[in-house]
Scaffold this motif. Structure first.
Motif, PDB file in Angstrom:
ATOM      1  N   UNK A  89       0.824  -1.216   0.000  1.00 28.37           N
ATOM      2  CA  UNK A  89       0.000   0.000   0.000  1.00 28.37           C
ATOM      3  C   UNK A  89       0.858   1.265   0.000  1.00 28.37           C
ATOM      4  N   UNK A  90       2.156   1.127  -0.078  1.00 28.20           N
ATOM      5  CA  UNK A  90       3.013   2.307  -0.153  1.00 28.20           C
ATOM      6  C   UNK A  90       2.936   2.883  -1.572  1.00 28.20           C
ATOM      7  N   UNK A  91       2.597   4.160  -1.665  1.00 27.33           N
ATOM      8  CA  UNK A  91       2.483   4.814  -2.982  1.00 27.33           C
ATOM      9  C   UNK A  91       3.863   5.004  -3.606  1.00 27.33           C
ATOM     10  N   UNK A  92       3.932   4.997  -4.937  1.00 31.01           N
ATOM     11  CA  UNK A  92       5.218   5.214  -5.620  1.00 31.01           C
ATOM     12  C   UNK A  92       5.891   6.519  -5.187  1.00 31.01           C
ATOM     13  N   UNK A  93       5.091   7.528  -4.863  1.00 28.47           N
ATOM     14  CA  UNK A  93       5.643   8.829  -4.455  1.00 28.47           C
ATOM     15  C   UNK A  93       6.593   8.692  -3.252  1.00 28.47           C
ATOM     16  N   UNK A  94       6.290   7.739  -2.377  1.00 28.67           N
ATOM     17  CA  UNK A  94       7.084   7.591  -1.153  1.00 28.67           C
ATOM     18  C   UNK A  94       8.557   7.341  -1.477  1.00 28.67           C
ATOM     19  N   UNK A  95       8.794   6.575  -2.541  1.00 31.22           N
ATOM     20  CA  UNK A  95      10.178   6.223  -2.873  1.00 31.22           C
ATOM     21  C   UNK A  95      10.923   7.408  -3.456  1.00 31.22           C
ATOM     22  N   UNK A  96      10.171   8.331  -4.047  1.00 40.08           N
ATOM     23  CA  UNK A  96      10.807   9.517  -4.629  1.00 40.08           C
ATOM     24  C   UNK A  96      11.027  10.594  -3.572  1.00 40.08           C
ATOM     25  N   UNK A  97      10.287  10.481  -2.474  1.00 43.76           N
ATOM     26  CA  UNK A  97      10.348  11.529  -1.442  1.00 43.76           C
ATOM     27  C   UNK A  97      10.672  10.918  -0.091  1.00 43.76           C
ATOM     28  N   UNK A  98      11.643  10.002  -0.068  1.00 42.28           N
ATOM     29  CA  UNK A  98      11.940   9.272   1.167  1.00 42.28           C
ATOM     30  C   UNK A  98      12.374  10.206   2.298  1.00 42.28           C
ATOM     31  N   UNK A  99      12.973  11.346   1.949  1.00 41.77           N
ATOM     32  CA  UNK A  99      13.365  12.294   3.011  1.00 41.77           C
ATOM     33  C   UNK A  99      12.122  12.849   3.721  1.00 41.77           C
ATOM     34  N   UNK A 100      11.045  13.060   2.948  1.00 40.75           N
ATOM     35  CA  UNK A 100       9.808  13.565   3.563  1.00 40.75           C
ATOM     36  C   UNK A 100       9.118  12.472   4.374  1.00 40.75           C
ATOM     37  N   UNK A 101       9.200  11.248   3.880  1.00 42.23           N
ATOM     38  CA  UNK A 101       8.626  10.125   4.632  1.00 42.23           C
ATOM     39  C   UNK A 101       9.341  10.017   5.984  1.00 42.23           C
ATOM     40  N   UNK A 102      10.655  10.134   5.935  1.00 38.67           N
ATOM     41  CA  UNK A 102      11.437  10.046   7.180  1.00 38.67           C
ATOM     42  C   UNK A 102      11.110  11.203   8.125  1.00 38.67           C
ATOM     43  N   UNK A 103      10.912  12.380   7.559  1.00 36.16           N
ATOM     44  CA  UNK A 103      10.545  13.531   8.394  1.00 36.16           C
ATOM     45  C   UNK A 103       9.183  13.281   9.049  1.00 36.16           C
ATOM     46  N   UNK A 104       8.262  12.690   8.280  1.00 35.54           N
ATOM     47  CA  UNK A 104       6.945  12.348   8.823  1.00 35.54           C
ATOM     48  C   UNK A 104       7.054  11.296   9.918  1.00 35.54           C
ATOM     49  N   UNK A 105       7.964  10.344   9.703  1.00 31.44           N
ATOM     50  CA  UNK A 105       8.187   9.297  10.705  1.00 31.44           C
ATOM     51  C   UNK A 105       8.729   9.916  11.996  1.00 31.44           C
ATOM     52  N   UNK A 106       9.633  10.862  11.858  1.00 32.34           N
ATOM     53  CA  UNK A 106      10.206  11.527  13.044  1.00 32.34           C
ATOM     54  C   UNK A 106       9.120  12.278  13.821  1.00 32.34           C
ATOM     55  N   UNK A 107       8.244  12.960  13.081  1.00 34.13           N
ATOM     56  CA  UNK A 107       7.152  13.695  13.734  1.00 34.13           C
ATOM     57  C   UNK A 107       6.254  12.736  14.500  1.00 34.13           C
ATOM     58  N   UNK A 108       5.959  11.622  13.846  1.00 39.20           N
ATOM     59  CA  UNK A 108       5.080  10.636  14.472  1.00 39.20           C
ATOM     60  C   UNK A 108       5.717  10.072  15.745  1.00 39.20           C
ATOM     61  N   UNK A 109       7.005   9.742  15.676  1.00 38.03           N
ATOM     62  CA  UNK A 109       7.669   9.168  16.851  1.00 38.03           C
ATOM     63  C   UNK A 109       7.690  10.166  18.018  1.00 38.03           C
ATOM     64  N   UNK A 110       7.893  11.445  17.674  1.00 37.90           N
ATOM     65  CA  UNK A 110       7.898  12.499  18.693  1.00 37.90           C
ATOM     66  C   UNK A 110       6.500  12.631  19.314  1.00 37.90           C
ATOM     67  N   UNK A 111       5.470  12.650  18.443  1.00 29.80           N
ATOM     68  CA  UNK A 111       4.087  12.823  18.921  1.00 29.80           C
ATOM     69  C   UNK A 111       3.663  11.648  19.805  1.00 29.80           C
ATOM     70  N   UNK A 112       4.099  10.459  19.427  1.00 29.07           N
ATOM     71  CA  UNK A 112       3.741   9.269  20.185  1.00 29.07           C
ATOM     72  C   UNK A 112       4.465   9.258  21.545  1.00 29.07           C
ATOM     73  N   UNK A 113       5.688   9.773  21.566  1.00 30.37           N
ATOM     74  CA  UNK A 113       6.415   9.889  22.841  1.00 30.37           C
ATOM     75  C   UNK A 113       5.698  10.885  23.755  1.00 30.37           C
TER      76      UNK A 113
END
Ligand code: HEC
Length: 147
Positions: A89-113
Motif C-alpha cells: 500500500x506504499x504509494x510510488x511517491x514515497x520512494x521519490x520523497x523518502x526524506x519527507x517520509x522520514x521527516x513524517x516518521x520523526x514527527x510521528x515518533x515524537x508525537x507518540x512519545x
C-alpha cells in the motif's frame, strides 16, 4: 583452530544481526505492515478511550501508549529500496520523497512519545490532546504516501 577464521566468523555473525534483517524484500514488506498493524491496534485502544467508547483507564492507556511508542520505531526499517517494486500500500511517491517520509516518521515518533508522557500523568485532557496530535501525524503521512 586458526584465529583469523574465528575472528571472521564472529564478525560475520555480529554484522549479520545488525544489518541483514530481511532475507527477501517480501519479508521487509511483511515486517513494516506487521509493525503498523500491531501499532494501529494499540493506538486504537487509546482512541476508544479518547472518544469515550470505552471508559478511561489510565493504566490501560499507559500500557498501550508504551507499546505504541516502542512500535513506532519499527516500520521504517522495512522501507528498504529493494521493496519499491513489490506490491504494497506504499504509494510510488514515497520512494521519490523518502526524506519527507522520514521527516513524517520523526514527527510521528515524537508525537507518540508525547502521548506516552501524557498517559503517565493520568490526565484525560492531556491524553486527548496528544492523541489528537499523534493521529494527525498518521493521517498526514497516509494521505500522502499510503494507497
Ligand atoms: C511517515 C509515514 C507514516 C506515518 C507517520 C504513519 N504511517 Fe501508517 N502506514 C504508512 C505506509 C506507507 C503504510 C503502507 C505500508 C505498506 O503496505 O507498504 C502504512 C500502513 C499502515 C497500516 C496498515 C498496515 C497494513 O498492513 O495494511 C496501519 C494500521 C497504520 N499504517 C497505522 C498507523 C498509525 C496508527 C500511525 C500513527 C500513530 C501511522 N500509521 C503513521 C506510512 C505511515
Amino acid at each position: 583452530m586458526k584465529l583469523p577464521v574465528l575472528v571472521a566468523a564472529v564478525t560475520l555473525v555480529v554484522s549479520g544481526a545488525a544489518h541483514a534483517q530481511f532475507q527477501k524484500p517480501e519479508d521487509a514488506v511483511k515486517y513494516r505492515q506487521g509493525a503498523f498493524t500491531v501499532l494501529g491496534a494499540h493506538f486504537s485502544r487509546i482512541g476508544a478511550m479518547v472518544q469515550g467508547r470505552v471508559p478511561f483507564d489510565a493504566k490501560v492507556a499507559q500500557d498501550n501508549a508504551a507499546i505504541v511508542a516502542t512500535l513506532s520505531k519499527l516500520p521504517w526499517a522495512g522501507f528498504t529500496p529493494d521493496t519499491e517494486k513489490i506490491k504494497s500500500r506504499t504509494k510510488p511517491e514515497a520512494w521519490m520523497e523518502m526524506d519527507k517520509v522520514r521527516a513524517g516518521a520523526d514527527k510521528m515518533m515524537k508525537a507518540v512519545a508525547d502521548l506516552e508522557a501524557a498517559t503517565r500523568t493520568g490526565n484525560l485532557d492531556a491524553v486527548k490532546k496528544t492523541f489528537g496530535e499523534a493521529a494527525a501525524t498518521c493521517k498526514a503521512c497516509h494521505d500522502a504516501y499510503r494507497e
